[in-house]
Motif scaffolding. Sequence first.
Motif, PDB file in Angstrom:
ATOM      1  N   ALA A 131       0.839  -1.118  -0.014  1.00 21.63           N
ATOM      2  CA  ALA A 131       0.141  -0.088   0.051  1.00 21.63           C
ATOM      3  C   ALA A 131       0.715   1.366  -0.009  1.00 21.63           C
ATOM      4  O   ALA A 131       0.641   2.266  -0.789  1.00 21.63           O
ATOM      5  N   SER A 132       1.999   1.275   0.544  1.00 20.46           N
ATOM      6  CA  SER A 132       2.658   2.387   0.878  1.00 20.46           C
ATOM      7  C   SER A 132       3.509   2.703  -0.435  1.00 20.46           C
ATOM      8  O   SER A 132       3.812   3.707  -0.885  1.00 20.46           O
ATOM      9  N   ILE A 133       3.753   1.520  -0.980  1.00 24.29           N
ATOM     10  CA  ILE A 133       4.525   1.588  -2.350  1.00 24.29           C
ATOM     11  C   ILE A 133       3.676   2.202  -3.509  1.00 24.29           C
ATOM     12  O   ILE A 133       4.119   2.993  -4.262  1.00 24.29           O
ATOM     13  N   VAL A 134       2.543   1.521  -3.667  1.00 20.91           N
ATOM     14  CA  VAL A 134       1.649   2.099  -4.479  1.00 20.91           C
ATOM     15  C   VAL A 134       1.055   3.604  -4.348  1.00 20.91           C
ATOM     16  O   VAL A 134       1.214   4.423  -5.206  1.00 20.91           O
ATOM     17  N   TYR A 135       1.258   3.993  -2.955  1.00 23.66           N
ATOM     18  CA  TYR A 135       0.775   5.398  -2.518  1.00 23.66           C
ATOM     19  C   TYR A 135       2.138   6.412  -2.958  1.00 23.66           C
ATOM     20  O   TYR A 135       1.980   7.228  -3.551  1.00 23.66           O
ATOM     21  N   SER A 136       3.166   5.696  -2.717  1.00 22.58           N
ATOM     22  CA  SER A 136       4.419   6.785  -2.951  1.00 22.58           C
ATOM     23  C   SER A 136       4.434   6.934  -4.789  1.00 22.58           C
ATOM     24  O   SER A 136       4.972   7.885  -5.048  1.00 22.58           O
ATOM     25  N   VAL A 137       4.281   5.732  -5.541  1.00 25.34           N
ATOM     26  CA  VAL A 137       4.262   5.846  -7.138  1.00 25.34           C
ATOM     27  C   VAL A 137       3.426   7.015  -7.317  1.00 25.34           C
ATOM     28  O   VAL A 137       3.622   7.715  -8.231  1.00 25.34           O
ATOM     29  N   ALA A 138       1.998   6.708  -6.580  1.00 22.81           N
ATOM     30  CA  ALA A 138       0.941   7.779  -7.136  1.00 22.81           C
ATOM     31  C   ALA A 138       1.414   9.170  -6.719  1.00 22.81           C
ATOM     32  O   ALA A 138       1.315  10.049  -7.677  1.00 22.81           O
ATOM     33  N   CYS A 139       2.121   9.462  -5.828  1.00 18.22           N
ATOM     34  CA  CYS A 139       2.596  10.656  -5.332  1.00 18.22           C
ATOM     35  C   CYS A 139       3.660  11.205  -6.389  1.00 18.22           C
ATOM     36  O   CYS A 139       3.705  12.352  -6.722  1.00 18.22           O
ATOM     37  N   SER A 140       4.431  10.311  -6.754  1.00 17.63           N
ATOM     38  CA  SER A 140       5.487  10.634  -7.593  1.00 17.63           C
ATOM     39  C   SER A 140       4.742  10.853  -9.144  1.00 17.63           C
ATOM     40  O   SER A 140       5.245  12.035  -9.803  1.00 17.63           O
ATOM     41  N   TYR A 141       3.768  10.497  -9.549  1.00 14.03           N
ATOM     42  CA  TYR A 141       3.224  10.528 -10.914  1.00 14.03           C
ATOM     43  C   TYR A 141       2.365  11.926 -10.288  1.00 14.03           C
ATOM     44  O   TYR A 141       2.141  12.748 -11.485  1.00 14.03           O
ATOM     45  N   ALA A 142       1.645  12.380  -9.520  1.00 16.17           N
ATOM     46  CA  ALA A 142       1.041  13.567  -9.157  1.00 16.17           C
ATOM     47  C   ALA A 142       1.946  14.665  -8.844  1.00 16.17           C
ATOM     48  O   ALA A 142       1.415  15.838  -8.687  1.00 16.17           O
ATOM     49  N   GLY A 143       3.232  14.383  -8.661  1.00 12.22           N
ATOM     50  CA  GLY A 143       4.325  15.727  -8.182  1.00 12.22           C
ATOM     51  C   GLY A 143       4.033  15.747  -6.829  1.00 12.22           C
ATOM     52  O   GLY A 143       4.315  17.146  -6.687  1.00 12.22           O
ATOM     53  N   LYS A 144       3.598  15.098  -6.012  1.00 12.15           N
ATOM     54  CA  LYS A 144       3.621  15.504  -4.748  1.00 12.15           C
ATOM     55  C   LYS A 144       4.462  14.783  -3.634  1.00 12.15           C
ATOM     56  O   LYS A 144       5.138  13.640  -4.093  1.00 12.15           O
ATOM     57  N   LYS A 145       4.891  15.350  -2.506  1.00  9.93           N
ATOM     58  CA  LYS A 145       5.696  14.617  -1.566  1.00  9.93           C
ATOM     59  C   LYS A 145       4.787  13.710  -0.751  1.00  9.93           C
ATOM     60  O   LYS A 145       3.571  13.699  -0.513  1.00  9.93           O
TER      61      LYS A 145
END
Length: 346
Positions: A131-145
């Motif tokens: 879950a944390s990995i998917v969240y981090s990848v989504a943040c990367s695509y969204a340009g968010k920390k």
Amino acid sequence: MGRLIGKQSNPRSPPQIARPWPELLEVGVVPPMNAVEILRETVRILRTDPSTFMTILGLLICPVSAALLSNTLVDAAVVGAVSHRLVLLAVTSGLPLTHFLKQMCHHLAGTVVSCAFCFPLLLTFLLLARASIVYSVACSYAGKKVVALEFFGTVSRIWRRLVSTYIWICVSISGCLALFLALLVMVCNALAVLGYPPEIVVYPALFTVLVFSMVYAHTIIVCNLATVISILEDVAGPQALARSVHLIKGQTQAGLLIFLGSTIGMAFVEGLFEHRVKTLSYGDGSSRLWEGPLLVLMYSFVVLVDSMMSAVFYFTCRSSSMEVLNGDDPSLEELEKISIELVDVK
């Protein structure tokens, strides 16, 4: 190119539903990629925020990897008993008793028993890591920390959905394995009844194993994608699996290559751990002090990359789906509703 989900002026009030990750609202269409391009994209994302992913690896993945590789939670007597029953089942079905058959039965028994004994770790640490990995990848695509408090706040609301999907995944994989054993026994028994010797029965058995390998690979691909879907979309259980089957259409080859690469990497590290750490086949064994942790770290890194590639694979599958391009995707409509709700709140 794809469109972003932005503010809309429609004043209608959507029904109250569990929200997916807010970061996904600002993720556009990721271009379709093959397996090599997905690996490159994974490396790019890993390099953009290495501290976050290394923290996930050290805190959540490494404990699970250490338990799976060392089998510290597994009772050897249970593995031996299950392996013995599998050998008896294979021999009574008409297969010849060979060293290879004993090894395969022991490996299968060890894998099944290890997953059963480590199930609490898989249900907590590994599921939270994914879950944390998917969240981090989504943040990367969204340009968010990556915000830890925001992640734990959201995961607490969708945890039941994640567990439900994981249980269905376990049932699907168990059913696939049970179907394979039943089919293998049926084929071998039928040939034995017809009077074929064990040396001939082994060839249809190998063909059955080959067919099962393809079915198992597709099952794992669908299940991995269903895990990502249950995190990013408001679906769970059978709906997530069905959604995964729909999204994976046209992307099966990339999924198979991802599965093959991850499986080879994990098997390679498992073999090294078995030979260099568990089995004292050289020297006095003092090198175990550094080889063991190193191999656990290598295995954890393979799991990390595999989970990241599954997340990237989800975005590229969603982008290449015709229903997204046509604007009739259920998840897209739901994201639009959530976007409207967020605007109304503001």
